[in-house]
Enzyme design. Structure first.
Site, PDB file in Angstrom:
ATOM      1  N   ILE A   1      24.864 -14.634 -36.667  1.00  0.00           N
ATOM      2  CA  ILE A   1      25.785 -15.683 -36.188  1.00  0.00           C
ATOM      3  C   ILE A   1      25.062 -17.003 -35.962  1.00  0.00           C
ATOM      4  CG2 ILE A   1      27.535 -14.162 -35.163  1.00  0.00           C
ATOM      5  CD1 ILE A   1      26.203 -14.882 -32.393  1.00  0.00           C
TER       6      ILE A   1
ATOM      7  N   THR B   1      31.973 -11.258 -20.040  1.00  0.00           N
ATOM      8  CA  THR B   1      31.768 -10.000 -19.308  1.00  0.00           C
ATOM      9  C   THR B   1      31.966 -10.209 -17.814  1.00  0.00           C
ATOM     10  OG1 THR B   1      30.063  -8.407 -18.635  1.00  0.00           O
ATOM     11  CG2 THR B   1      29.276 -10.547 -19.367  1.00  0.00           C
ATOM     12  N   ASP B   2      32.306  -9.122 -17.115  1.00  0.00           N
ATOM     13  CA  ASP B   2      32.442  -9.220 -15.652  1.00  0.00           C
ATOM     14  C   ASP B   2      31.098  -9.497 -14.981  1.00  0.00           C
ATOM     15  OD1 ASP B   2      31.208  -6.713 -15.845  1.00  0.00           O
ATOM     16  OD2 ASP B   2      32.699  -5.651 -14.636  1.00  0.00           O
ATOM     17  N   GLU B   3      29.987  -9.283 -15.718  1.00  0.00           N
ATOM     18  CA  GLU B   3      28.670  -9.504 -15.109  1.00  0.00           C
ATOM     19  C   GLU B   3      28.421 -10.966 -14.778  1.00  0.00           C
ATOM     20  OE1 GLU B   3      25.148  -7.659 -16.287  1.00  0.00           O
ATOM     21  OE2 GLU B   3      26.082  -5.785 -16.896  1.00  0.00           O
TER      22      GLU B   3
ATOM     23  N   TYR C   1      20.549 -11.270 -19.235  1.00  0.00           N
ATOM     24  CA  TYR C   1      21.718 -11.007 -20.083  1.00  0.00           C
ATOM     25  C   TYR C   1      22.948 -11.732 -19.542  1.00  0.00           C
ATOM     26  CZ  TYR C   1      26.034  -8.603 -21.387  1.00  0.00           C
ATOM     27  OH  TYR C   1      27.323  -8.333 -21.774  1.00  0.00           O
TER      28      TYR C   1
ATOM     29  N   LYS D   1      25.179 -14.788 -21.083  1.00  0.00           N
ATOM     30  CA  LYS D   1      26.618 -14.653 -21.339  1.00  0.00           C
ATOM     31  C   LYS D   1      27.407 -15.723 -20.574  1.00  0.00           C
ATOM     32  CE  LYS D   1      28.634 -11.897 -23.323  1.00  0.00           C
ATOM     33  NZ  LYS D   1      29.083 -11.824 -24.748  1.00  0.00           N
TER      34      LYS D   1
ATOM     35  N   ASN E   1      32.729  -0.935 -20.528  1.00  0.00           N
ATOM     36  CA  ASN E   1      33.483  -0.150 -21.513  1.00  0.00           C
ATOM     37  C   ASN E   1      32.827   1.206 -21.727  1.00  0.00           C
ATOM     38  OD1 ASN E   1      35.186  -2.147 -23.949  1.00  0.00           O
ATOM     39  ND2 ASN E   1      34.573  -2.828 -21.915  1.00  0.00           N
TER      40      ASN E   1
ATOM     41  N   LEU F   1      18.449   8.516 -13.325  1.00  0.00           N
ATOM     42  CA  LEU F   1      19.380   7.772 -12.468  1.00  0.00           C
ATOM     43  C   LEU F   1      18.601   6.722 -11.680  1.00  0.00           C
ATOM     44  CD1 LEU F   1      22.346   7.668 -11.472  1.00  0.00           C
ATOM     45  CD2 LEU F   1      21.704   9.325  -9.711  1.00  0.00           C
TER      46      LEU F   1
ATOM     47  N   ASN G   1      27.397   5.461  -9.667  1.00  0.00           N
ATOM     48  CA  ASN G   1      26.655   6.083 -10.769  1.00  0.00           C
ATOM     49  C   ASN G   1      26.378   7.554 -10.509  1.00  0.00           C
ATOM     50  OD1 ASN G   1      26.583   3.659 -12.155  1.00  0.00           O
ATOM     51  ND2 ASN G   1      24.540   3.101 -11.445  1.00  0.00           N
TER      52      ASN G   1
ATOM     53  N   ARG H   1      16.427  -0.482 -11.441  1.00  0.00           N
ATOM     54  CA  ARG H   1      16.412  -1.663 -12.320  1.00  0.00           C
ATOM     55  C   ARG H   1      16.084  -2.880 -11.461  1.00  0.00           C
ATOM     56  NH1 ARG H   1      21.987  -2.618 -15.498  1.00  0.00           N
ATOM     57  NH2 ARG H   1      20.995  -1.303 -17.073  1.00  0.00           N
TER      58      ARG H   1
HETATM   59  P1  NAD Z   1      26.597  -3.691 -28.872  1.00  0.00           P
HETATM   60  O1  NAD Z   1      25.188  -4.002 -28.478  1.00  0.00           O
HETATM   61  O2  NAD Z   1      27.007  -2.269 -29.064  1.00  0.00           O
HETATM   62  O3  NAD Z   1      26.944  -4.444 -30.251  1.00  0.00           O
HETATM   63  C1  NAD Z   1      26.525  -5.756 -30.498  1.00  0.00           C
HETATM   64  C2  NAD Z   1      26.709  -6.007 -31.999  1.00  0.00           C
HETATM   65  O4  NAD Z   1      26.345  -7.376 -32.255  1.00  0.00           O
HETATM   66  C3  NAD Z   1      25.805  -5.145 -32.882  1.00  0.00           C
HETATM   67  O5  NAD Z   1      26.523  -4.654 -33.979  1.00  0.00           O
HETATM   68  C4  NAD Z   1      24.715  -6.112 -33.341  1.00  0.00           C
HETATM   69  O6  NAD Z   1      24.146  -5.766 -34.596  1.00  0.00           O
HETATM   70  C5  NAD Z   1      25.493  -7.415 -33.388  1.00  0.00           C
HETATM   71  N1  NAD Z   1      24.615  -8.585 -33.265  1.00  0.00           N
HETATM   72  C6  NAD Z   1      23.636  -8.792 -32.369  1.00  0.00           C
HETATM   73  N2  NAD Z   1      23.036  -9.977 -32.610  1.00  0.00           N
HETATM   74  C7  NAD Z   1      23.685 -10.540 -33.664  1.00  0.00           C
HETATM   75  C8  NAD Z   1      23.552 -11.761 -34.365  1.00  0.00           C
HETATM   76  N3  NAD Z   1      22.603 -12.663 -34.015  1.00  0.00           N
HETATM   77  N4  NAD Z   1      24.383 -12.012 -35.393  1.00  0.00           N
HETATM   78  C9  NAD Z   1      25.332 -11.098 -35.768  1.00  0.00           C
HETATM   79  N5  NAD Z   1      25.495  -9.919 -35.145  1.00  0.00           N
HETATM   80  C10 NAD Z   1      24.687  -9.643 -34.092  1.00  0.00           C
HETATM   81  O7  NAD Z   1      27.489  -4.425 -27.800  1.00  0.00           O
HETATM   82  P2  NAD Z   1      28.913  -4.017 -27.175  1.00  0.00           P
HETATM   83  O8  NAD Z   1      28.700  -3.155 -26.000  1.00  0.00           O
HETATM   84  O9  NAD Z   1      29.815  -3.585 -28.255  1.00  0.00           O
HETATM   85  O10 NAD Z   1      29.392  -5.446 -26.616  1.00  0.00           O
HETATM   86  C11 NAD Z   1      30.112  -6.327 -27.464  1.00  0.00           C
HETATM   87  C12 NAD Z   1      30.439  -7.588 -26.690  1.00  0.00           C
HETATM   88  O11 NAD Z   1      31.210  -7.265 -25.548  1.00  0.00           O
HETATM   89  C13 NAD Z   1      29.221  -8.349 -26.187  1.00  0.00           C
HETATM   90  O12 NAD Z   1      29.481  -9.727 -26.304  1.00  0.00           O
HETATM   91  C14 NAD Z   1      29.128  -7.945 -24.727  1.00  0.00           C
HETATM   92  O13 NAD Z   1      28.515  -8.958 -23.966  1.00  0.00           O
HETATM   93  C15 NAD Z   1      30.596  -7.790 -24.397  1.00  0.00           C
HETATM   94  N6  NAD Z   1      30.917  -6.846 -23.305  1.00  0.00           N
HETATM   95  C16 NAD Z   1      30.455  -5.571 -23.347  1.00  0.00           C
HETATM   96  C17 NAD Z   1      30.835  -4.668 -22.354  1.00  0.00           C
HETATM   97  C18 NAD Z   1      30.372  -3.231 -22.356  1.00  0.00           C
HETATM   98  O14 NAD Z   1      30.608  -2.523 -21.405  1.00  0.00           O
HETATM   99  N7  NAD Z   1      29.729  -2.748 -23.406  1.00  0.00           N
HETATM  100  C19 NAD Z   1      31.672  -5.099 -21.324  1.00  0.00           C
HETATM  101  C20 NAD Z   1      32.107  -6.428 -21.300  1.00  0.00           C
HETATM  102  C21 NAD Z   1      31.739  -7.291 -22.303  1.00  0.00           C
HETATM  103  O1  DAU Z   2      29.914  -4.789 -16.781  1.00  0.00           O
HETATM  104  C1  DAU Z   2      29.936  -5.065 -18.153  1.00  0.00           C
HETATM  105  C2  DAU Z   2      28.574  -4.791 -18.743  1.00  0.00           C
HETATM  106  O2  DAU Z   2      28.427  -3.382 -18.766  1.00  0.00           O
HETATM  107  C3  DAU Z   2      28.411  -5.367 -20.143  1.00  0.00           C
HETATM  108  O3  DAU Z   2      28.505  -6.761 -20.068  1.00  0.00           O
HETATM  109  C4  DAU Z   2      27.056  -4.948 -20.736  1.00  0.00           C
HETATM  110  O4  DAU Z   2      26.959  -5.398 -22.078  1.00  0.00           O
HETATM  111  C5  DAU Z   2      26.979  -3.441 -20.709  1.00  0.00           C
HETATM  112  O5  DAU Z   2      25.712  -3.033 -21.178  1.00  0.00           O
HETATM  113  C6  DAU Z   2      27.206  -2.915 -19.301  1.00  0.00           C
HETATM  114  O6  DAU Z   2      26.102  -3.293 -18.435  1.00  0.00           O
HETATM  115  P1  DAU Z   2      25.523  -2.282 -17.326  1.00  0.00           P
HETATM  116  O7  DAU Z   2      24.165  -2.732 -16.978  1.00  0.00           O
HETATM  117  O8  DAU Z   2      26.496  -2.064 -16.238  1.00  0.00           O
HETATM  118  O9  DAU Z   2      25.495  -0.908 -18.248  1.00  0.00           O
HETATM  119  P2  DAU Z   2      24.399   0.243 -18.341  1.00  0.00           P
HETATM  120  O10 DAU Z   2      25.030   1.340 -19.135  1.00  0.00           O
HETATM  121  O11 DAU Z   2      23.073  -0.262 -18.784  1.00  0.00           O
HETATM  122  O12 DAU Z   2      24.242   0.734 -16.846  1.00  0.00           O
HETATM  123  C7  DAU Z   2      25.378   1.180 -16.110  1.00  0.00           C
HETATM  124  C8  DAU Z   2      24.881   1.592 -14.729  1.00  0.00           C
HETATM  125  O13 DAU Z   2      24.076   2.762 -14.844  1.00  0.00           O
HETATM  126  C9  DAU Z   2      24.010   0.543 -14.059  1.00  0.00           C
HETATM  127  O14 DAU Z   2      24.273   0.540 -12.658  1.00  0.00           O
HETATM  128  C10 DAU Z   2      22.595   1.037 -14.313  1.00  0.00           C
HETATM  129  C11 DAU Z   2      22.750   2.540 -14.342  1.00  0.00           C
HETATM  130  N1  DAU Z   2      21.817   3.241 -15.238  1.00  0.00           N
HETATM  131  C12 DAU Z   2      21.717   2.814 -16.530  1.00  0.00           C
HETATM  132  C13 DAU Z   2      20.867   3.433 -17.415  1.00  0.00           C
HETATM  133  C14 DAU Z   2      20.754   2.960 -18.843  1.00  0.00           C
HETATM  134  C15 DAU Z   2      21.078   4.322 -14.787  1.00  0.00           C
HETATM  135  O15 DAU Z   2      21.164   4.731 -13.610  1.00  0.00           O
HETATM  136  N2  DAU Z   2      20.224   4.942 -15.643  1.00  0.00           N
HETATM  137  C16 DAU Z   2      20.081   4.530 -16.957  1.00  0.00           C
HETATM  138  O16 DAU Z   2      19.270   5.111 -17.696  1.00  0.00           O
END
Ligand code: NAD
Ligand code: DAU
Length: 337
Positions: free
Chosen positions: A61, A125-127, A149, A153, A179, A205, A248, A272
């Site tokens: 992108i 994101t809610d973060e 991160y 965002k 998600n 954990l 968690n 973390r």
């Molecule tokens: P993900 O890491 O699974 O996927 C990210 C995708 O973006 C990958 O396919 C990667 O190859 C692609 N990508 C990364 N850098 C790129 C670049 N420079 N150009 C083109 N493609 C690129 O992430 P996800 O969990 O699916 O999250 C998707 C979006 O939703 C993100 O913007 C994230 O911030 C947002 N979001 C995620 C969550 C969650 O819980 N996972 C919650 C709220 C918002």
């Molecule tokens: O809230 C939305 C966000 O949720 C998105 O914007 C991010 O892209 C997505 O990665 C996610 O972030 P979190 O940091 O909340 O997700 P993660 O799965 O990394 O961690 C969820 C919780 O679990 C967090 O409190 C940390 C904890 N955790 C995570 C990992 C990977 C553990 O206890 N052990 C672990 O190994």
């Protein structure tokens, strides 16, 4: 045909959205633009890759020569592409700035030039609200991101807003909670814990396990984004939250119970850095537009655990063969106990 560009469509949420969009909208042609980083995989789109209404473009992108024309040709852009894993941003933030901030800027510049663009959805994101000790974040609340991160965002979120306010680009911004569902890369807590537990490996954990996340099934997220493409108002922000606040440690117990595995697999590890304690979203705005989550957390979690149990073809190659994943985990817990 409505031309829809989905960035990051080979990732977790993006691939679920591409699948959902093609099924819901027979008049949409979807182009996926994805760099295929460690987190992006063609396998995530295996069943739609060859659809006549889908085109896959392998590209960055932040590369204006590739991304620019794709945006300029689109009616709708849904911008998921990002570096998305908090732990990786704490280890090294550079890629998060390049992709999440600069990449978004490149897309927005192209959006200024686009003649037929009706909607640019910035997936935030809610973060960005930071840790929320009590109550629930509203769209008008102050942004207080606390890790690289979420700071990146938040930058992208406000940059997108500024392109609406300044240049009238038809931007809307969504802020979703955590998600869960199929095709989530197994570094995130649910797929990591499920796939470790399947193999009787410890589940790490963090801290006291008391951190709270609000879980949203990815299908409910896709439905929310889809509704907002039609019904959103440019310049507005929309929270999308599941309303399932879970500690968690309780999430871990539920996963292990669903897999009939002992709680002794839980391995407490150091916390973390800067770990946000709690996220919670007020979703009144979206609910007043008719959206509500449809997947009860118990059902969604059980189905998700079953999906990983039944789809080892999808995750075993990542965990066992992908050197980018092995390297990450070789350094991940050094110095932690
Ligand atoms: P993900 O890491 O699974 O996927 C990210 C995708 O973006 C990958 O396919 C990667 O190859 C692609 N990508 C990364 N850098 C790129 C670049 N420079 N150009 C083109 N493609 C690129 O992430 P996800 O969990 O699916 O999250 C998707 C979006 O939703 C993100 O913007 C994230 O911030 C947002 N979001 C995620 C969550 C969650 O819980 N996972 C919650 C709220 C918002
Ligand atoms: O809230 C939305 C966000 O949720 C998105 O914007 C991010 O892209 C997505 O990665 C996610 O972030 P979190 O940091 O909340 O997700 P993660 O799965 O990394 O961690 C969820 C919780 O679990 C967090 O409190 C940390 C904890 N955790 C995570 C990992 C990977 C553990 O206890 N052990 C672990 O190994």
């Amino acid at each position: 045909m409505v031309k829809v560009l989905v960035t990051g469509g080979a990732g977790f949420i993006g691939s679920n959205f591409v699948r959902y969009a093609l099924a819901q909208h027979q008049d949409w042609h979807v182009t996926t633009l994805d760099k295929l980083t460690y987190a992006g995989r063609r396998e995530n789109l295996h069943d739609v890759m060859d659809s006549p209404r889908h085109t896959f473009v392998h590209g960055d992108i932040a590369d204006a020569a590739v991304a620019g024309p794709l945006v300029e040709q689109s009616h709708i852009v849904v911008h998921f592409a990002a570096e998305s894993h908090v732990d990786r941003s704490i280890a090294a933030a550079g890629d998060f700035i390049t992709t999440d901030v600069v990449g978004t800027y490149v897309l927005l510049e192209a959006a200024r030039r686009a003649k037929d663009l009706r909607r640019f959805v910035q997936i935030s994101t809610d973060e960005v609200y930071g840790s929320v000790p009590t109550g629930a974040s509203r769209e008008t609340d102050e942004l207080k991101p606390r890790n690289p991160y979420s700071a990146a965002k938040a930058g992208a979120d406000r940059l997108a807003y500024s392109y609406w306010a300044t240049y009238d680009v038809p931007v809307i911004i969504t802020r979703a909670s955590n998600n869960y569902g199929p095709y989530q890369f197994p570094e995130k807590v649910i797929p990591l814990f499920v796939t470790n537990a399947i193999d009787d490996l410890p589940v790490p954990l963090y801290g006291d396990g008391g951190n709270i996340r609000d879980w949203l099934h990815v299908d409910d997220h896709c439905r929310g984004v889809d509704m907002l493409i039609e019904a959103g108002t440019n310049g507005e922000v929309y929270n999308i939250g599941g309303g399932n606040e879970v500690r968690n440690v309780d999430l871990t117990h539920r996963i292990l119970t669903l897999l009939d595995k002992p709680l002794s697999l839980i391995q407490p590890v150091a916390d973390r850095q800067g770990h946000d304690r709690r996220y919670a979203l007020d979703t009144t705005k979206l609910r007043n537009m008719g959206w509500a989550p449809q997947v009860p957390f118990d059902d969604g979690l059980a189905a998700t655990v079953a999906w990983y149990r039944d789809q080892p073809w999808w995750w075993r190659p990542i965990k066992e063969q992908d050197p980018r994943f092995r390297e990450y985990y070789q350094t991940r817990y050094q110095g932690r106990a």
